[in-house]
Each structure stands twice: as C-alpha cells, then as structure tokens.
Enzyme design. Structure first.
Site, PDB file in Angstrom:
ATOM      1  N   HIS A 177      46.337  56.319  52.444  1.00 38.87           N
ATOM      2  CA  HIS A 177      45.832  57.127  53.555  1.00 38.87           C
ATOM      3  C   HIS A 177      44.823  58.135  53.025  1.00 38.87           C
ATOM      4  O   HIS A 177      45.026  58.723  51.951  1.00 38.87           O
ATOM      5  CB  HIS A 177      46.974  57.894  54.240  1.00 38.87           C
ATOM      6  N   ALA A 224      56.764  49.781  30.633  1.00 33.90           N
ATOM      7  CA  ALA A 224      57.688  50.326  31.628  1.00 33.90           C
ATOM      8  C   ALA A 224      57.290  51.733  32.042  1.00 33.90           C
ATOM      9  O   ALA A 224      56.795  52.525  31.236  1.00 33.90           O
ATOM     10  CB  ALA A 224      59.111  50.330  31.070  1.00 33.90           C
TER      11      ALA A 224
END
Length: 257
Positions: A177, A224
């Site tokens: 957004h 990770a």
C-alpha cells in the site's frame, strides 16, 4: 425440554442431509473408483473435480469447487487432513503426478494455478490473495516444495521454478500500500502489486520474508530470517535485513579450476 429436543433433531437432520450431499458430490468426482477417501470429507460446489489413480483424500478435507471452475490432479496425489481448498468460478487448479497439500493448509484460488510433478505444500500453510479483487497465479514447477506454516500472498503471480525448496515459516507478499497520504491509515492507502519469481534449484531458508516485485535467480541461497527487498542474481548467497549478497557461488566454483 421439548424445544431443546426439537432443535437437536433439526440439527441432526441438517447434518445428515449435508453429509448425503457430500457423498453425492463425491460420486461425481472423475476417477472416484481408484480414489481412496478417508471419511468424512466435504465436497461442495458444481465444478469439475478429477483425481488420477492411487490418490488419497484424508479425513475432514474440504474441497469447494464452484460452478465453471475445476480441480484436477494426476496420479498419487495426497490431500491431507483438514486441508481446505476453495476454487472460485472461472478459476482452476491443475496438478501433475505425486502432488500433495498437507494437513490444515488453506488454498483459496481465484485464477488459473498449475502444479508440476512432485509439487508439495506442507502443513498449516495459507496460500491465497490477501487483498479483495487482486488475483494472481501460483505456478509450482517440478519437485518444488513449500514447507510448514508458510504464508503466500497471491494478489499477483508467484512463480516457483524446478527443484526449489522454501523453508518453514516464510512469508511472500505480492501486494503493498502507498502510505504517503496522511488522510488515510498507512495500511489502507492505494494498493500496488508485484509478482515474485524464484529460479530453479534455489533454497529459501526458514522465516524468510520476500516483498513484492522480486525475482530470485537460479541456484540462490537465502539465509534464514532474511528480508528480501530487491531482485537477486543467479548463483549467489544472500542474508540479512534487508538481505545483501554475502557470497558468489560462481567464484567459489572457479577456485577449483
């Protein structure tokens, strides 16, 4: 007491009728004679459903395939316990051999999705568009794998190459957004989208976040807990928040010559 008893009878009757309807819909599944079904399962909608030989639908799996939509897998497909697959009108999911959708995973489809051979989704994954009216495609090529507890936003396309491993707890976002309009909440500004692509033989580590409009190359390792904010070239290792290149696999291989 009579009112309670009447409600119980009514509830049991509705439950019985609903299960009869599921059995009726199951009987219309193409390949039903060679399909193993561990009851109860929920089969709803008037869309087309087909499974190849040696496929399995486990207990409490839910397949809701609406009119003018289709769900089709070839042989040795496994739909796990409590898996929830929903296909809206005009959409489809087509899978080849040896595919699986694990226990408690939610797969909601509003476009045309494709799974290659040995495409596997593990347990407790949530894969669907997280914005109303924005519907991308999920393409999983041969031998690709999405591990447990992943969230894949399919507001735009997510294209996963061959032999790709996506570790547990990863989050892929294909929408965002704009947040510079101070009259709107930051999370409710104009929507933007961007597809995510992952090249062949890449390995995405556990708890990695990938943002919209990112292309990850071939034979890439993302460590990770990294956050990938931009595209990544082939044959590299990336790590960090935001992720940065820490190694070139091409240079490492060149050292042997």
């Amino acid at each position: 007491m009579f009112v309670v008893f009447k409600k119980l009878i009514s509830a049991y009757f509705k439950f019985f009728i609903r299960h009869l309807y599921w059995l009726y819909r199951l009987s219309a599944v193409k390949g039903i004679k060679k399909l193993k079904v561990n009851f109860p399962v929920c089969i709803e909608g008037k869309g087309q459903i087909a499974f190849g030989p040696s496929s399995v639908i486990d207990k409490r799996a839910s397949l809701k395939v609406t009119l003018n939509s289709a769900l089709s897998f070839e042989s040795n497909t496994h739909i796990g316990q409590n898996a929830d697959i929903r296909i809206d009108s005009g959409a489809s999911l087509t899978g080849k051999e040896n595919c699986s959708i694990g226990n408690n995973s939610r797969i909601y489809i509003n476009n045309h999705w494709e799974f290659g051979n040995n495409a596997n989704i593990a347990t407790y994954c949530s894969i669907f568009s997280r914005e109303a009216g924005l519907f991308g495609r999920l393409i999983m090529s041969d031998n690709s794998y999405i591990a447990d507890n992943c969230i894949i936003d399919v507001a735009d396309d997510v294209i996963i190459g061959k032999d790709v491993a996506i570790g547990p707890g990863c989050t892929f976002y294909t929408h965002d957004h704009e947040y510079d309009d101070l009259n709107l909440p930051a999370w409710n500004g104009k929507k933007t989208t961007g597809k995510i692509e992952i090249g062949n033989k890449s390995w995405i580590g556990s708890n990695v976040t990938v943002l919209p409009n990112v292309s990850i190359g071939k034979h890439v390792v993302v460590a990770a807990n990294s956050v990938v904010t931009k595209s990544i070239p082939d044959n590299t290792v990336w790590a960090g928040v935001p992720a940065r290149q820490i190694k070139s696999l091409v240079e490492k291989n060149d050292a042997f010559y």
